[in-house]
Scaffold this motif. Structure first.
Motif, short mmCIF file in Angstrom:
data_model
loop_
_atom_site.label_atom_id
_atom_site.label_comp_id
_atom_site.label_asym_id
_atom_site.label_seq_id
_atom_site.Cartn_x
_atom_site.Cartn_y
_atom_site.Cartn_z
N ALA A 98 0.32 11.90 -7.59
CA ALA A 98 -1.10 11.27 -7.85
C ALA A 98 -0.89 10.88 -9.32
CB ALA A 98 -2.35 12.54 -7.85
N LEU A 99 -0.55 12.35 -10.11
CA LEU A 99 -0.16 12.30 -11.76
C LEU A 99 0.44 10.69 -12.07
CD1 LEU A 99 0.26 15.57 -12.73
CD2 LEU A 99 -1.53 14.25 -12.61
N LEU A 100 1.80 10.52 -11.31
CA LEU A 100 2.38 9.02 -11.58
C LEU A 100 1.90 7.34 -10.98
CD1 LEU A 100 5.21 8.27 -12.12
CD2 LEU A 100 6.29 8.61 -9.43
N GLY A 101 0.96 8.38 -10.10
CA GLY A 101 0.39 6.86 -10.09
C GLY A 101 -0.59 6.55 -11.11
N ALA A 102 -1.66 7.36 -11.57
CA ALA A 102 -2.13 7.35 -12.60
C ALA A 102 -1.13 6.56 -14.00
CB ALA A 102 -2.79 8.50 -13.47
N ALA A 103 0.23 7.43 -14.39
CA ALA A 103 0.43 6.97 -15.16
C ALA A 103 1.32 6.02 -15.28
CB ALA A 103 1.41 8.01 -15.52
N THR A 104 1.71 5.04 -14.10
CA THR A 104 2.26 4.14 -13.19
C THR A 104 1.05 2.61 -13.75
OG1 THR A 104 3.78 4.74 -11.94
CG2 THR A 104 3.76 2.37 -12.30
N ALA A 105 -0.24 3.07 -12.83
CA ALA A 105 -1.02 2.51 -13.28
C ALA A 105 -1.33 1.92 -15.23
CB ALA A 105 -2.48 2.20 -12.76
N THR A 106 -1.73 3.02 -15.01
CA THR A 106 -2.11 2.68 -16.96
C THR A 106 -0.95 1.79 -17.09
OG1 THR A 106 -2.82 5.07 -16.87
CG2 THR A 106 -2.47 4.39 -18.71
N THR A 107 0.07 2.32 -17.39
CA THR A 107 1.62 1.15 -18.00
C THR A 107 1.43 -0.28 -17.00
OG1 THR A 107 3.01 2.38 -16.69
CG2 THR A 107 2.38 3.25 -18.94
N SER A 108 0.76 -0.20 -16.42
CA SER A 108 1.34 -1.47 -15.66
C SER A 108 0.99 -2.57 -16.93
CB SER A 108 0.88 -1.53 -14.39
OG SER A 108 -0.78 -1.50 -14.18
N ARG A 109 0.09 -2.90 -17.52
CA ARG A 109 -0.05 -4.40 -18.14
C ARG A 109 0.65 -4.32 -19.25
NH1 ARG A 109 -5.01 -2.13 -16.98
NH2 ARG A 109 -6.32 -3.22 -15.08
N LEU A 110 1.91 -3.29 -19.78
CA LEU A 110 2.45 -3.60 -20.59
C LEU A 110 3.97 -4.52 -20.25
CD1 LEU A 110 3.22 -0.29 -21.63
CD2 LEU A 110 1.42 -1.84 -22.37
N ARG A 131 -3.83 -1.62 -0.95
CA ARG A 131 -3.37 -0.76 -1.94
C ARG A 131 -3.09 0.18 -1.14
NH1 ARG A 131 -3.37 -3.28 -7.14
NH2 ARG A 131 -4.23 -4.61 -6.86
N THR A 132 -4.64 1.14 -0.46
CA THR A 132 -4.18 2.49 0.10
C THR A 132 -2.83 2.49 1.30
OG1 THR A 132 -6.29 3.02 -0.84
CG2 THR A 132 -4.90 4.49 1.27
N LEU A 133 -3.09 1.26 2.29
CA LEU A 133 -2.11 1.31 2.84
C LEU A 133 -0.64 0.87 2.71
CD1 LEU A 133 -4.57 -1.18 5.74
CD2 LEU A 133 -3.51 1.18 5.76
N ASP A 166 -8.88 -4.42 -11.51
CA ASP A 166 -9.86 -3.44 -11.71
C ASP A 166 -10.08 -3.36 -13.39
OD1 ASP A 166 -9.49 0.06 -11.49
OD2 ASP A 166 -10.74 -1.39 -11.50
N ALA A 167 -9.70 -4.58 -13.98
CA ALA A 167 -10.25 -5.09 -15.19
C ALA A 167 -11.48 -5.32 -15.39
CB ALA A 167 -9.65 -6.42 -15.18
N PRO A 168 -12.27 -5.62 -16.60
CA PRO A 168 -13.25 -5.11 -16.98
C PRO A 168 -13.87 -7.00 -16.52
CG PRO A 168 -12.46 -3.94 -18.67
CD PRO A 168 -11.46 -4.55 -17.90
N GLY A 169 -15.00 -6.16 -15.80
CA GLY A 169 -15.75 -7.65 -15.16
C GLY A 169 -15.53 -7.80 -13.95
N ALA A 182 -6.59 4.23 -13.93
CA ALA A 182 -6.14 5.44 -13.90
C ALA A 182 -6.66 6.06 -12.97
CB ALA A 182 -6.00 6.93 -15.51
N ARG A 183 -7.87 6.72 -12.46
CA ARG A 183 -7.83 7.31 -11.56
C ARG A 183 -8.07 5.84 -10.15
NH1 ARG A 183 -14.70 7.10 -11.61
NH2 ARG A 183 -14.11 4.51 -10.99
N SER A 184 -7.81 4.88 -10.31
CA SER A 184 -7.01 4.23 -8.57
C SER A 184 -5.67 4.21 -8.71
CB SER A 184 -7.84 2.63 -9.10
OG SER A 184 -9.29 2.29 -8.67
N GLY A 185 -5.44 4.39 -9.61
CA GLY A 185 -3.92 4.10 -9.53
C GLY A 185 -3.28 5.94 -9.00
N ALA A 186 -4.16 7.21 -9.49
CA ALA A 186 -4.05 8.55 -8.94
C ALA A 186 -4.63 8.78 -7.76
CB ALA A 186 -5.11 9.30 -9.67
N TRP A 187 -5.60 7.64 -6.94
CA TRP A 187 -5.80 8.43 -5.65
C TRP A 187 -4.92 7.85 -5.14
CZ3 TRP A 187 -8.01 10.13 -1.81
CH2 TRP A 187 -7.93 8.53 -0.21
N LEU A 188 -3.53 6.18 -5.38
CA LEU A 188 -2.99 5.98 -3.93
C LEU A 188 -1.63 6.71 -4.50
CD1 LEU A 188 -3.57 2.26 -5.76
CD2 LEU A 188 -3.78 2.67 -3.53
N GLY A 189 -1.46 7.55 -5.78
CA GLY A 189 -0.34 7.64 -5.43
C GLY A 189 -0.16 9.69 -5.11
N LEU A 190 -1.69 9.88 -4.53
CA LEU A 190 -1.43 11.34 -3.67
C LEU A 190 -1.42 10.84 -2.52
CD1 LEU A 190 -3.30 13.77 -3.29
CD2 LEU A 190 -4.97 13.22 -3.40
#
Length: 536
Positions: free
Chosen positions: A113-125, A30-32, A14-17, A70-78
């Motif tokens: 879903a919130l957890l998925g978004a937060a985990t995705a957001t911090t996954s590059r740290l 990923r959904t599966l 999901d990186a730019p580009g 975060a948006r994709s992470g929210a879907w996957l968390g949901l």
């Protein structure tokens, strides 16, 4: 672990580009993976009993959201949350229909879903497995407190009724157990990511380090058992003889309450039978007798016949009885009350349930919720919230009383132990959930509490599962669903304290701050980059 976590995927999807077509091809997998993770976590919970699978749930979610926005992470968390909570909470709709069940499961899944978004957001740290595990604790802290006081059912820690992770309850409660499970899973995910990155390069050191970390967490849990109490019910303090009477109900379902006199009679009869066994020398004379929640849904303060029957049972067994009663008042309210009934003086000290269940024992905003389901009108009168901690002293016992779902709320159980309880009693009624896993899931919470506070926990249920839980979480006795049963055990009145009791909610808040801090760092870094880009 830092060596493992410092690397990122060569190109985050999901990186730019990143090409939209590539994102489209990868998202279904990923959904599966997220769906599979939710189902695997389900299998770790009571009813299925594969507790060792629990780390694979957080591992699957961490891999699914790795490198996403975060948006994709929210879907996957949901997706993860729905696949977990819909079957886990199926007992909630067994007699009231699918809408309340799916509404509750969906609301709980929103938190994932919130957890998925937060985990995705911090996954590059750097150290991303640590932040991901801490975010699990933060998400569960949120879910257990907000909107109608929260509903902390299905927390990671509640999957661990035995094994190495369970010991950690004595050091940091359910949050620390959940963190350990999540950290083991996220380190396994990091090991897999590192192996994929090392393919063809031969640089497997990060993967090995992550795997060592994943093995070290349960190993530490195993060592943590060494100073903790064992399975003895009588060690650690003066013992009292405790009897538990499970009288059973005429039939499963909501209609058991329409036959409340039969339920009362069942518990009176069970106590009279016990008295006969004591007189015959077949059972020990109890110092106290525990009846479950709803054992007298006829108010014994107002109904002389109900009071007479309870007094008859208490006199026959010659011991005070803790009765679970529904009491009229104050005003338009009723109360879910534990009453100490002395064989000579009758009703004495009481505990009024502090946390009635919203939409089951009281209905806030009734007109609003009636729009979704008329089942709210099954709750004809709202239960009042009690204000006093449930410490009851009778028959030589110092009983910390909590009622039904209160056992899953950390603070309510901690309050009774800090007030001086030598043992914990959970009065409950599971008749409205039929032959489902609800009773097993609730019993799991009692097993965690036993280890957390180093106390024996007595579970008294109208229709099962009643149990005696030793301080190490093992079961000294248990009943089956929809059977009449009676236990008599000597139980020590302990006054020792665990680190978990002394620390209280501190481990949860520290871990929540850790996860929240990582998320905040990402947000601030992104804002700084945008400002720098705008300046140029």
């Amino acid at each position: 672990m830092g060596a493992v976590a410092s690397g990122t995927l060569e190109r985050a999807p999901d990186a730019p580009g990143a090409a939209p077509a590539a994102r489209g091809r990868r998202l279904p997998w990923r959904t599966l993976l997220a769906a599979a993770g939710g189902l695997v976590l389900l299998l770790a919970f009571p009813g299925y009993g594969l507790s060792w699978l629990a780390p694979l749930g957080p591992a699957a979610l961490a891999l699914a959201v790795r490198g996403r926005r975060a948006r994709s992470g929210a879907w996957l968390g949901l997706v993860f949350g729905l696949c977990f909570f819909v079957p886990l909470l199926s007992w909630s709709g067994i007699f009231v229909g699918w809408l309340p069940w799916l509404a509750l499961a969906g609301w709980e899944a929103v938190h994932l879903a919130l957890l998925g978004a937060a985990t995705a957001t911090t996954s590059r740290l750097r150290l991303w497995p640590l932040w991901a595990a801490a975010l699990w604790v933060a998400d569960e802290a949120l879910r257990g407190r907000f909107v109608l006081d929260g509903f902390p059912w299905g927390r990671l820690g509640l999957s661990q009724t035995e094994g190495p992770f369970l010991s950690l309850a004595a050091y940091g409660g359910v949050p620390l157990v959940g963190f350990a499970v999540a950290l083991t899973g996220t380190l396994l995910a990091a090991a897999l990511v590192a192996l994929v990155r090392a393919r063809g390069r031969g640089a497997r050191r990060p993967a090995v380090l992550a795997l060592i970390g994943a093995l070290a967490v349960p190993l530490l849990g195993g060592l943590a058992w060494l100073p903790l109490p064992g399975a003895s019910l009588t060690a650690g303090g003066p013992a009292v003889t405790v009897a538990v009477v499970q009288g059973d109900v005429p039939e499963p379902g909501l209609e058991f309450n329409a036959r409340r006199r039969a339920v009362l009679d069942n518990h009176v009869t069970g106590t009279l039978d016990l008295a006969e066994a004591v007189a015959a020398g077949e059972r020990d004379q109890p110092d106290v007798v525990i009846w479950p929640e709803n054992s007298s849904d006829i108010d014994p303060y107002l109904n002389e016949d109900a009071a007479r029957q309870i007094s008859r049972a208490a006199a026959a067994i010659d011991a005070p009885v803790l009765v679970g009663a529904v009491v009229d008042g104050p005003g338009r309210f009723i109360s879910n009350t534990g009453i100490v009934w002395d064989p000579r003086t009758g009703p004495g000290d009481t505990y009024v349930k502090r946390h009635p269940v919203p939409l089951a024992e009281y209905v806030p905003a009734r007109d609003f919720f009636r729009f979704f389901s008329d089942k709210v009108d099954l709750v004809r009168r709202d239960f009042v919230h009690g204000t006093e901690v449930g410490l009851l002293e009778f028959g030589g016992a110092r009983v910390g009383d909590v009622i039904c779902f209160e056992v899953v709320y950390d603070g309510l159980v901690r309050d009774v132990v800090r007030a001086g309880a030598g043992m914990i009693v959970v009065q409950t009624n599971n008749a409205t959930f039929g032959y489902t896993d609800e009773s097993e899931q609730q019993l799991a919470a009692s097993r965690l509490r036993a280890v957390e506070f180093g106390r024996t926990v007595v579970v008294a249920a109208t229709s099962g599962i009643s149990a005696i839980v030793a301080p190490d979480g093992s079961l000294a006795a248990r009943s089956e669903l929809y059977t009449a049963d009676t236990f008599v055990e000597d139980i020590a009145q302990r006054d020792s304290t665990t680190l978990a009791e002394r620390l209280g909610a501190a481990p949860e808040w520290v871990l929540t701050a850790l996860g929240g801090g990582a998320l905040l760092a990402v947000v601030l870094r992104a804002r700084t980059r945008r400002r720098a880009a705008g300046a140029h």
